[in-house]
Write a protein that holds these residues in place. Sequence first.
Motif, PDB file in Angstrom:
ATOM      1  N   UNK A   1      36.465  46.124  27.021  1.00  0.00           N
ATOM      2  CA  UNK A   1      37.749  46.785  27.195  1.00  0.00           C
ATOM      3  C   UNK A   1      38.806  45.806  27.677  1.00  0.00           C
ATOM      4  N   UNK A   2      40.082  46.238  27.567  1.00  0.00           N
ATOM      5  CA  UNK A   2      41.184  45.372  27.991  1.00  0.00           C
ATOM      6  C   UNK A   2      41.086  45.046  29.471  1.00  0.00           C
ATOM      7  N   UNK A   3      40.573  45.970  30.274  1.00  0.00           N
ATOM      8  CA  UNK A   3      40.468  45.738  31.707  1.00  0.00           C
ATOM      9  C   UNK A   3      39.471  44.682  32.097  1.00  0.00           C
ATOM     10  N   UNK A   4      38.606  44.297  31.170  1.00  0.00           N
ATOM     11  CA  UNK A   4      37.591  43.287  31.492  1.00  0.00           C
ATOM     12  C   UNK A   4      38.213  41.911  31.716  1.00  0.00           C
ATOM     13  N   UNK A   5      39.416  41.668  31.202  1.00  0.00           N
ATOM     14  CA  UNK A   5      40.078  40.386  31.425  1.00  0.00           C
ATOM     15  C   UNK A   5      40.348  40.164  32.909  1.00  0.00           C
ATOM     16  N   UNK A   6      40.684  41.261  33.624  1.00  0.00           N
ATOM     17  CA  UNK A   6      40.972  41.159  35.049  1.00  0.00           C
ATOM     18  C   UNK A   6      39.704  41.009  35.893  1.00  0.00           C
ATOM     19  N   UNK A   7      38.551  41.046  35.237  1.00  0.00           N
ATOM     20  CA  UNK A   7      37.277  40.865  35.929  1.00  0.00           C
ATOM     21  C   UNK A   7      36.607  39.550  35.516  1.00  0.00           C
TER      22      UNK A   7
ATOM     23  N   UNK B   1      37.139  40.266  45.007  1.00  0.00           N
ATOM     24  CA  UNK B   1      36.342  40.771  43.883  1.00  0.00           C
ATOM     25  C   UNK B   1      35.615  39.619  43.199  1.00  0.00           C
ATOM     26  N   UNK B   2      34.326  39.788  42.949  1.00  0.00           N
ATOM     27  CA  UNK B   2      33.554  38.783  42.241  1.00  0.00           C
ATOM     28  C   UNK B   2      33.683  38.992  40.736  1.00  0.00           C
ATOM     29  N   UNK B   3      33.784  37.913  39.966  1.00  0.00           N
ATOM     30  CA  UNK B   3      33.909  38.062  38.512  1.00  0.00           C
ATOM     31  C   UNK B   3      32.673  38.732  37.900  1.00  0.00           C
TER      32      UNK B   3
END
Length: 308
Positions: free
Chosen positions: A63-69, A1-3
């Motif tokens: 969102x909180x999920x953006x940290x994993x991206x 996955x690319x950031x």
Amino acid sequence: MQPEYFVGIDAGGTQCRARLTDNQGNVLANSSTGAANIFSDFRGAIAAALSAVENCFNIAELSAGSRQKTSAAFGFAGANVTRIRRQALDWPMPFLQRHIASDVEIACLGAHAGGPGAVLIVGTGSQGTAYDGQRFHPVGGWGFALSDGGSGAQLGRSALRLALRCHEGLSAPSPLTDIIMAHFDNSPETMLQWTLSATPAQWGAFSPCVFEHAARQDSNALQLVCRLAADIEQHLSFLVNSSQAKVCLMGGIAQPVTPYLSPKLQQQLVSPQGDALQGALLLAAHNQTIVVNSTQRHPYKKDDRLKL
């Protein structure tokens, strides 16, 4: 996955700054917190850095999920110590990718837009490094007790030592030394008690007063500033001679001390193209391997690499 996002963190001994961008390079948020020297206060530095990052995400309303991206790159004061760098790499963090560097390394990358060059940072402490496009070649950065020549903390300590000598009649006093002793109620005992818990930043807090009095031709202040300039020149000459690279003088002491450097060295200095946050973002966004500390007697192992 690319950031999808990149965050750069300049975690210094006085302040920690963070900058969040998207994958197009658009700045989404900036934030700052307190001191983040990872060697002197590991947990506190990590907490300050992560708090600054969290503030950025909150400001950007992601969102909180953006940290994993997100790819994150941290430039910590104190991360030139191998054990500390490894410990930080092992610390649980919620990012897709993360990189740990020292604050001087990200400053060097930012100053020369990721290309070869050298920097000397003179603030509360001092540290320099030269980057040849693949490897960092550092000098200094071993703390107030052992190193930090040309720093604000060392200037402050020299000023207090001289003020005490003048108070005792061993040297001729001046307005600078009178003001310093007055700060301690003209009491060596009060000064001694203060030194037992004083931090490098507290020592360095006397630096502006020294430069102000040097500008007024105070003899003691001029003596202190000229000695400071000589220490800085020694570091700059080493970086110039060992790397043949362009050198930037950076940090809170850089601007006031530059007029006291030799004309030859002043001519060799170049202005930085970017700051440490930009260097951290370059580190977060690229994947070329660079090796750090390669010229030290005990170099880092292959695991201790940065990605650029």
